[in-house]
Design a protein around this motif. Structure first.
Motif, PDB file in Angstrom:
ATOM      1  N   GLU A 289       2.542 -16.194 -11.402  1.00  0.00           N
ATOM      2  CA  GLU A 289       3.245 -15.605 -12.544  1.00  0.00           C
ATOM      3  C   GLU A 289       3.462 -14.104 -12.377  1.00  0.00           C
ATOM      4  N   TRP A 290       2.764 -13.466 -11.390  1.00  0.00           N
ATOM      5  CA  TRP A 290       2.895 -12.035 -11.160  1.00  0.00           C
ATOM      6  C   TRP A 290       3.665 -11.725  -9.884  1.00  0.00           C
ATOM      7  N   TYR A 291       4.171 -12.741  -9.198  1.00  0.00           N
ATOM      8  CA  TYR A 291       4.792 -12.529  -7.894  1.00  0.00           C
ATOM      9  C   TYR A 291       5.938 -11.527  -7.929  1.00  0.00           C
ATOM     10  N   TRP A 292       6.836 -11.659  -8.909  1.00  0.00           N
ATOM     11  CA  TRP A 292       8.013 -10.792  -8.894  1.00  0.00           C
ATOM     12  C   TRP A 292       7.627  -9.347  -9.172  1.00  0.00           C
ATOM     13  N   TYR A 293       6.538  -9.129  -9.922  1.00  0.00           N
ATOM     14  CA  TYR A 293       6.028  -7.766 -10.090  1.00  0.00           C
ATOM     15  C   TYR A 293       5.506  -7.235  -8.750  1.00  0.00           C
ATOM     16  N   SER A 294       4.852  -8.104  -7.992  1.00  0.00           N
ATOM     17  CA  SER A 294       4.318  -7.693  -6.691  1.00  0.00           C
ATOM     18  C   SER A 294       5.424  -7.164  -5.793  1.00  0.00           C
ATOM     19  N   PHE A 295       6.527  -7.882  -5.704  1.00  0.00           N
ATOM     20  CA  PHE A 295       7.611  -7.487  -4.805  1.00  0.00           C
ATOM     21  C   PHE A 295       8.404  -6.295  -5.329  1.00  0.00           C
ATOM     22  N   LEU A 296       8.199  -5.945  -6.589  1.00  0.00           N
ATOM     23  CA  LEU A 296       8.816  -4.731  -7.122  1.00  0.00           C
ATOM     24  C   LEU A 296       8.069  -3.475  -6.693  1.00  0.00           C
ATOM     25  N   THR A 297       6.841  -3.639  -6.210  1.00  0.00           N
ATOM     26  CA  THR A 297       5.987  -2.490  -5.900  1.00  0.00           C
ATOM     27  C   THR A 297       6.654  -1.460  -4.987  1.00  0.00           C
TER      28      THR A 297
ATOM     29  N   VAL B 165       0.835  -1.207   0.000  1.00  0.00           N
ATOM     30  CA  VAL B 165       0.000   0.000   0.000  1.00  0.00           C
ATOM     31  C   VAL B 165       0.865   1.249   0.000  1.00  0.00           C
ATOM     32  N   VAL B 166       1.898   1.272   0.845  1.00  0.00           N
ATOM     33  CA  VAL B 166       2.804   2.423   0.881  1.00  0.00           C
ATOM     34  C   VAL B 166       3.510   2.579  -0.461  1.00  0.00           C
ATOM     35  N   GLY B 167       3.963   1.445  -1.034  1.00  0.00           N
ATOM     36  CA  GLY B 167       4.610   1.497  -2.338  1.00  0.00           C
ATOM     37  C   GLY B 167       3.687   2.040  -3.412  1.00  0.00           C
ATOM     38  N   GLY B 168       2.440   1.584  -3.421  1.00  0.00           N
ATOM     39  CA  GLY B 168       1.472   2.070  -4.404  1.00  0.00           C
ATOM     40  C   GLY B 168       1.181   3.546  -4.238  1.00  0.00           C
TER      41      GLY B 168
ATOM     42  N   VAL C 122      -0.031  -0.018  -8.466  1.00  0.00           N
ATOM     43  CA  VAL C 122      -0.951   0.466  -7.443  1.00  0.00           C
ATOM     44  C   VAL C 122      -2.055  -0.554  -7.188  1.00  0.00           C
ATOM     45  N   GLY C 123      -2.466  -1.272  -8.246  1.00  0.00           N
ATOM     46  CA  GLY C 123      -3.585  -2.179  -8.124  1.00  0.00           C
ATOM     47  C   GLY C 123      -3.285  -3.628  -8.433  1.00  0.00           C
ATOM     48  N   ILE C 124      -3.136  -3.920  -9.705  1.00  0.00           N
ATOM     49  CA  ILE C 124      -3.097  -5.309 -10.150  1.00  0.00           C
ATOM     50  C   ILE C 124      -1.890  -6.076  -9.622  1.00  0.00           C
ATOM     51  N   TYR C 125      -0.691  -5.519  -9.721  1.00  0.00           N
ATOM     52  CA  TYR C 125       0.501  -6.297  -9.364  1.00  0.00           C
ATOM     53  C   TYR C 125       0.545  -6.678  -7.877  1.00  0.00           C
ATOM     54  N   PRO C 126       0.388  -5.730  -6.947  1.00  0.00           N
ATOM     55  CA  PRO C 126       0.399  -6.160  -5.540  1.00  0.00           C
ATOM     56  C   PRO C 126      -0.797  -7.031  -5.183  1.00  0.00           C
TER      57      PRO C 126
ATOM     58  N   PHE D  40       9.785  -0.914  -4.359  1.00  0.00           N
ATOM     59  CA  PHE D  40      10.979  -0.358  -4.993  1.00  0.00           C
ATOM     60  C   PHE D  40      10.599   0.655  -6.077  1.00  0.00           C
ATOM     61  N   ILE D  41       9.597   0.321  -6.883  1.00  0.00           N
ATOM     62  CA  ILE D  41       9.132   1.253  -7.912  1.00  0.00           C
ATOM     63  C   ILE D  41       8.599   2.523  -7.255  1.00  0.00           C
ATOM     64  N   GLY D  42       7.858   2.347  -6.160  1.00  0.00           N
ATOM     65  CA  GLY D  42       7.320   3.508  -5.451  1.00  0.00           C
ATOM     66  C   GLY D  42       8.411   4.417  -4.927  1.00  0.00           C
ATOM     67  N   VAL D  43       9.421   3.846  -4.277  1.00  0.00           N
ATOM     68  CA  VAL D  43      10.518   4.646  -3.724  1.00  0.00           C
ATOM     69  C   VAL D  43      11.300   5.325  -4.843  1.00  0.00           C
ATOM     70  N   ILE D  44      11.570   4.602  -5.926  1.00  0.00           N
ATOM     71  CA  ILE D  44      12.331   5.173  -7.043  1.00  0.00           C
ATOM     72  C   ILE D  44      11.611   6.376  -7.638  1.00  0.00           C
TER      73      ILE D  44
END
Length: 261
Positions: A226-234, A151-154, A213-217, A236-240
């Protein structure tokens, strides 16, 4: 500690102001609730004509929508900068901000708090629990922790993108309609990206990463491996994106020359 103290001082003043007009808070809450209900009805109408949407069933789409509402509520509460160009650049209120010993972006965020928007997170959680119960999802001990991180990442993804949009005003101070347009684009993040073509999917993942923000997490909790690694990127993408937005903001402030004629 100085910034933390300032936050609570602004928060105290904000609460005093809002509680003077309690009816307005309830009206805003019910208007937001109505808007969310309309979006939910749209999903139900779509699934009244089909059982699956590119492999996703109705309850999964509803769960994603519910998850999306939570980081969006956090973003709406703390990053209310829709009218930055109009208020702070065109009308010159940024001059006042820059005379104070506190980071300009932090002060604008504090000035524009809308904590009543956090009530939307309650709606999102309710929608998630409803859809999750129908999907018979299991809750592990670490899920609440990951939920908060996602949620914080999104919210940071949203905040970073819209701060970057606000920064355009430092170089082009004319009134612009980019904010509403970007808000409409962000709505695509409510739905699975694989229902779109490859170009839109790429844009929503790496250029304007509203999918985080929605689908990946949400896919993590739906056990879509098949979407797990996108979820854990959330996160990092938010902070970047948020750090990038602050860097661009600091450069933009250096370009600002004040409100003159």
């Amino acid at each position: 500690m100085f910034y933390l103290s300032m936050f609570f001082q602004y928060l105290s003043q904000y609460l005093k102001t809002r509680f003077q007009y309690r009816a307005d808070v309830f009206v805003e809450f019910f208007s937001d609730l109505l808007s969310q209900a309309i979006n939910l009805i749209f999903i139900l109408v779509v699934f009244g004509h089909t059982h699956l949407l590119h492999g996703w069933n109705r309850d999964e789409i509803i769960f994603i929508y519910g998850f999306f509402l939570v980081p969006f509520a956090v973003f709406s509460a703390f990053f209310n900068i829709w009218d930055f160009n109009e208020r702070y650049i065109v009308k010159g209120e940024l001059d006042r901000i820059l005379t104070r010993p506190i980071h300009s972006l932090f002060q604008i965020i504090l000035e524009r708090l809308e904590l009543e928007s956090l009530l939307g997170a309650i709606t999102g959680l309710a929608v998630m629990f409803y859809a999750g119960s129908r999907l018979h999802l299991d809750i592990d001990w670490y899920d609440p922790i990951l939920f908060i991180v996602f949620v914080v990442g999104g919210a940071l993804v949203y905040g970073g993108i819209f701060i970057l949009l606000a920064c355009i005003s430092f170089w082009a101070d004319a009134r612009t309609s980019l904010m509403p347009m970007m808000y409409n684009i962000s709505n695509y993040g409510r739905y699975p990206v694989n229902i779109y073509n490859q170009l839109i999917r790429f844009v929503l993942t790496w250029i304007l990463p509203f999918a985080f923000v929605g689908i990946y997490p949400a896919a993590f909790f739906l056990e879509k491996q098949e979407w797990y690694w996108y979820s854990f990127l959330t996160p990092f993408i938010g902070v970047i994106f948020f750090i990038l937005s602050v860097i661009v903001w600091n450069q933009g402030v250096k370009k600002y020359r004040g409100a003159g004629n």
